[in-house]
Design a protein around this motif. Structure first.
Motif, PDB file in Angstrom:
ATOM      1  N   ARG A   1       3.566 -13.178   5.076  1.00 41.26           N
ATOM      2  CA  ARG A   1       3.806 -11.774   4.783  1.00 41.26           C
ATOM      3  C   ARG A   1       4.793 -11.626   3.628  1.00 41.26           C
ATOM      4  NH1 ARG A   1       1.428  -7.041   4.519  1.00 41.26           N
ATOM      5  NH2 ARG A   1       2.761  -5.284   5.100  1.00 41.26           N
ATOM      6  N   PHE A   2       5.841 -12.442   3.627  1.00 46.36           N
ATOM      7  CA  PHE A   2       6.809 -12.389   2.534  1.00 46.36           C
ATOM      8  C   PHE A   2       6.152 -12.763   1.206  1.00 46.36           C
ATOM      9  CE2 PHE A   2       9.845 -14.596  -0.220  1.00 46.36           C
ATOM     10  CZ  PHE A   2      10.783 -13.591  -0.413  1.00 46.36           C
ATOM     11  N   GLN A   3       5.301 -13.757   1.200  1.00 44.30           N
ATOM     12  CA  GLN A   3       4.619 -14.175  -0.029  1.00 44.30           C
ATOM     13  C   GLN A   3       3.648 -13.098  -0.509  1.00 44.30           C
ATOM     14  OE1 GLN A   3       3.062 -17.899   1.443  1.00 44.30           O
ATOM     15  NE2 GLN A   3       4.633 -19.108   0.373  1.00 44.30           N
ATOM     16  N   GLN A   4       3.035 -12.366   0.426  1.00 43.41           N
ATOM     17  CA  GLN A   4       2.161 -11.260   0.030  1.00 43.41           C
ATOM     18  C   GLN A   4       2.944 -10.186  -0.708  1.00 43.41           C
ATOM     19  OE1 GLN A   4      -0.053  -9.820   3.466  1.00 43.41           O
ATOM     20  NE2 GLN A   4      -0.259 -11.910   4.244  1.00 43.41           N
ATOM     21  N   ILE A   5       4.154  -9.925  -0.215  1.00 44.52           N
ATOM     22  CA  ILE A   5       5.009  -8.938  -0.880  1.00 44.52           C
ATOM     23  C   ILE A   5       5.514  -9.484  -2.215  1.00 44.52           C
ATOM     24  CG2 ILE A   5       7.173  -7.656  -0.704  1.00 44.52           C
ATOM     25  CD1 ILE A   5       6.737  -7.575   2.328  1.00 44.52           C
ATOM     26  N   ARG A   6       5.908 -10.755  -2.199  1.00 41.45           N
ATOM     27  CA  ARG A   6       6.498 -11.373  -3.399  1.00 41.45           C
ATOM     28  C   ARG A   6       5.496 -11.498  -4.525  1.00 41.45           C
ATOM     29  NH1 ARG A   6       7.505 -12.955  -7.489  1.00 41.45           N
ATOM     30  NH2 ARG A   6       8.921 -14.600  -8.219  1.00 41.45           N
ATOM     31  N   PHE A   7       4.276 -11.967  -4.210  1.00 42.65           N
ATOM     32  CA  PHE A   7       3.301 -12.250  -5.270  1.00 42.65           C
ATOM     33  C   PHE A   7       2.191 -11.197  -5.378  1.00 42.65           C
ATOM     34  CE2 PHE A   7       4.995 -16.406  -3.915  1.00 42.65           C
ATOM     35  CZ  PHE A   7       5.507 -16.836  -5.121  1.00 42.65           C
ATOM     36  N   GLY A   8       2.036 -10.352  -4.356  1.00 39.46           N
ATOM     37  CA  GLY A   8       0.979  -9.340  -4.403  1.00 39.46           C
ATOM     38  C   GLY A   8       1.467  -7.952  -4.764  1.00 39.46           C
ATOM     39  N   ILE A   9       2.662  -7.600  -4.274  1.00 38.42           N
ATOM     40  CA  ILE A   9       3.184  -6.243  -4.479  1.00 38.42           C
ATOM     41  C   ILE A   9       4.217  -6.196  -5.594  1.00 38.42           C
ATOM     42  CG2 ILE A   9       4.512  -4.396  -3.398  1.00 38.42           C
ATOM     43  CD1 ILE A   9       3.188  -5.036  -0.775  1.00 38.42           C
ATOM     44  N   ALA A  10       5.159  -7.150  -5.574  1.00 36.05           N
ATOM     45  CA  ALA A  10       6.264  -7.117  -6.549  1.00 36.05           C
ATOM     46  C   ALA A  10       5.796  -7.071  -7.998  1.00 36.05           C
ATOM     47  CB  ALA A  10       7.195  -8.311  -6.314  1.00 36.05           C
ATOM     48  N   PRO A  11       4.815  -7.893  -8.427  1.00 39.84           N
ATOM     49  CA  PRO A  11       4.378  -7.803  -9.837  1.00 39.84           C
ATOM     50  C   PRO A  11       3.806  -6.445 -10.215  1.00 39.84           C
ATOM     51  CG  PRO A  11       3.635  -9.864  -8.856  1.00 39.84           C
ATOM     52  CD  PRO A  11       4.157  -9.020  -7.730  1.00 39.84           C
ATOM     53  N   GLN A  12       3.289  -5.709  -9.230  1.00 37.54           N
ATOM     54  CA  GLN A  12       2.726  -4.394  -9.527  1.00 37.54           C
ATOM     55  C   GLN A  12       3.809  -3.325  -9.647  1.00 37.54           C
ATOM     56  OE1 GLN A  12      -1.055  -3.320  -7.421  1.00 37.54           O
ATOM     57  NE2 GLN A  12      -0.557  -5.078  -6.124  1.00 37.54           N
ATOM     58  N   VAL A  13       4.864  -3.426  -8.842  1.00 38.41           N
ATOM     59  CA  VAL A  13       5.876  -2.365  -8.818  1.00 38.41           C
ATOM     60  C   VAL A  13       7.050  -2.639  -9.754  1.00 38.41           C
ATOM     61  CG1 VAL A  13       5.293  -1.736  -6.451  1.00 38.41           C
ATOM     62  CG2 VAL A  13       7.102  -3.403  -6.860  1.00 38.41           C
ATOM     63  N   ASN A  14       7.221  -3.899 -10.180  1.00 40.99           N
ATOM     64  CA  ASN A  14       8.378  -4.219 -11.032  1.00 40.99           C
ATOM     65  C   ASN A  14       8.450  -3.373 -12.307  1.00 40.99           C
ATOM     66  OD1 ASN A  14       9.429  -6.076  -9.267  1.00 40.99           O
ATOM     67  ND2 ASN A  14       8.529  -7.852 -10.274  1.00 40.99           N
ATOM     68  N   PRO A  15       7.352  -3.170 -13.041  1.00 46.54           N
ATOM     69  CA  PRO A  15       7.443  -2.319 -14.245  1.00 46.54           C
ATOM     70  C   PRO A  15       7.819  -0.876 -13.914  1.00 46.54           C
ATOM     71  CG  PRO A  15       5.467  -3.663 -14.309  1.00 46.54           C
ATOM     72  CD  PRO A  15       6.016  -3.803 -12.932  1.00 46.54           C
ATOM     73  N   VAL A  16       7.298  -0.366 -12.794  1.00 50.24           N
ATOM     74  CA  VAL A  16       7.628   1.001 -12.396  1.00 50.24           C
ATOM     75  C   VAL A  16       9.108   1.098 -12.031  1.00 50.24           C
ATOM     76  CG1 VAL A  16       7.102   2.867 -10.773  1.00 50.24           C
ATOM     77  CG2 VAL A  16       5.274   1.353 -11.569  1.00 50.24           C
ATOM     78  N   ILE A  17       9.582   0.121 -11.280  1.00 51.29           N
ATOM     79  CA  ILE A  17      10.990   0.105 -10.892  1.00 51.29           C
ATOM     80  C   ILE A  17      11.881   0.014 -12.125  1.00 51.29           C
ATOM     81  CG2 ILE A  17      12.747  -1.315  -9.764  1.00 51.29           C
ATOM     82  CD1 ILE A  17      10.721  -1.929  -7.579  1.00 51.29           C
ATOM     83  N   LEU A  18      11.492  -0.808 -13.083  1.00 49.41           N
ATOM     84  CA  LEU A  18      12.278  -0.929 -14.315  1.00 49.41           C
ATOM     85  C   LEU A  18      12.359   0.405 -15.043  1.00 49.41           C
ATOM     86  CD1 LEU A  18      13.737  -2.623 -16.478  1.00 49.41           C
ATOM     87  CD2 LEU A  18      11.491  -3.052 -17.488  1.00 49.41           C
ATOM     88  N   SER A  19      11.245   1.092 -15.159  1.00 50.12           N
ATOM     89  CA  SER A  19      11.239   2.391 -15.840  1.00 50.12           C
ATOM     90  C   SER A  19      12.135   3.386 -15.121  1.00 50.12           C
ATOM     91  CB  SER A  19       9.809   2.928 -15.926  1.00 50.12           C
ATOM     92  OG  SER A  19       9.004   2.101 -16.723  1.00 50.12           O
ATOM     93  N   ILE A  20      12.067   3.396 -13.795  1.00 49.76           N
ATOM     94  CA  ILE A  20      12.903   4.306 -13.007  1.00 49.76           C
ATOM     95  C   ILE A  20      14.380   3.996 -13.220  1.00 49.76           C
ATOM     96  CG2 ILE A  20      13.532   4.988 -10.661  1.00 49.76           C
ATOM     97  CD1 ILE A  20      10.597   4.498  -9.876  1.00 49.76           C
ATOM     98  N   LEU A  21      14.723   2.717 -13.199  1.00 52.47           N
ATOM     99  CA  LEU A  21      16.116   2.315 -13.373  1.00 52.47           C
ATOM    100  C   LEU A  21      16.649   2.718 -14.745  1.00 52.47           C
ATOM    101  CD1 LEU A  21      16.129  -1.256 -11.779  1.00 52.47           C
ATOM    102  CD2 LEU A  21      17.218   0.800 -10.872  1.00 52.47           C
TER     103      LEU A  21
END
Length: 285
Positions: free
Chosen positions: A194-214
């Protein structure tokens, strides 16, 4: 191309509201517009709006602007270093407040995302917590923390950090919820935890959005840091308030100009960072 009367009648039968609105709908629209106009007139009356008051205010505003020109030029390094120190404090307050808020909000955002947290009661409780935090204006939080910790940048940092926890957690959780399930399914099919699904499946998708928000909120917090300084939370706002209170309008305008220049530089650098990091991320997809 002209239409016959029969074609017009057929169109009228298919879409009657395009030709004539029902009486009930017309009355409802009239009532809503009347209510809107009445509310607007009531607000103008309560706020003592009048053309005479506006005209007098514009004249006074012209006098204030006249006092600001020509801008003040600091003649010694001792004077100018005080202003630079205030700008540096404001920048540090915004940076530390944004960073601390993001660090706390990031793990909380997973608890508020429905594709991560399947416990509806816990998820809704966490989301209501976001709302409670966001209900407090940063200025109110600054006044509270000034009372608790005293004057200075610490109160401003804590005010921005607490305020941003609610904002970041809500925005991050929404970004997590809007991710595609295909990368997650791919990691899961290959035996990922489950952690790897979040790390490699979700994080790469949300990282650019999070960066823009920050980056955007950091720019916004630089401006907020200026306001917090006026109430005693450190930074350039305190110096600006001091100059305005002393009617040193020319020096106040010079400080305002430096604030504008600082915000512009931050916006420009944020655009460069966003383009480089998000561009690299897009190239690896």
């Amino acid at each position: 191309m002209s239409l016959t009367q029969a074609q017009i009648e057929q169109a009228r039968a298919r879409v009657p509201r395009a030709f004539h609105l029902p009486l009930a709908l017309r009355l409802r629209r009239i009532a809503l517009w009347t209510l809107f106009a009445g509310l607007m007139l009531y607000c103008l009356w309560v706020f003592n709006f009048s053309p005479t008051r506006i005209w007098i205010g514009l004249g006074r505003l012209g006098d204030v602007l006249g006092f600001m020109f020509p801008p003040y030029i600091w003649k010694s390094w001792t004077e100018f270093s005080e202003i630079l120190k205030g700008l540096g404090e404001t920048l540090s307050i915004a940076f530390m407040g944004t960073l601390l808020g993001a660090v706390v909000a990031f793990p909380l955002s997973f608890l508020g995302a429905k594709n991560i947290n399947r416990l509806n009661g816990l998820r809704l409780g966490v989301r209501r917590g976001y709302d409670i935090i966001r209900a407090f204006e940063t200025l109110i939080l600054a006044l509270i923390f000034i009372r608790a910790f005293g004057l200075g940048p610490l109160a401003g940092i804590l005010a921005i950090a607490v305020s941003e926890v609610g904002t970041f957690a809500k925005l991050f959780s929404e970004a997590i919820e809007n991710t595609s399930t295909k990368p997650i399914d791919g990691v899961k099919a290959s035996g990922g935890t489950r952690f790897q699904q979040i790390r490699f499946g979700i994080a790469p998708q949300v990282n650019p959005v999070i960066l823009s928000i920050l980056l955007y909120n950091f720019e916004s917090n630089v401006r907020s840091g200026t306001i917090l300084g006026i109430v005693g939370a450190g930074g350039i706002g305190f110096l600006l308030s001091d100059r305005i209170s002393a009617y040193k309008w020319d020096e106040a305008w010079s400080i305002i100009f430096l604030i504008i220049a600082m915000v512009y530089v931050i916006d420009h650098l944020s655009g460069i960072i966003r383009a480089r990091i998000i561009g690299d991320w897009e190239g690896t997809k």
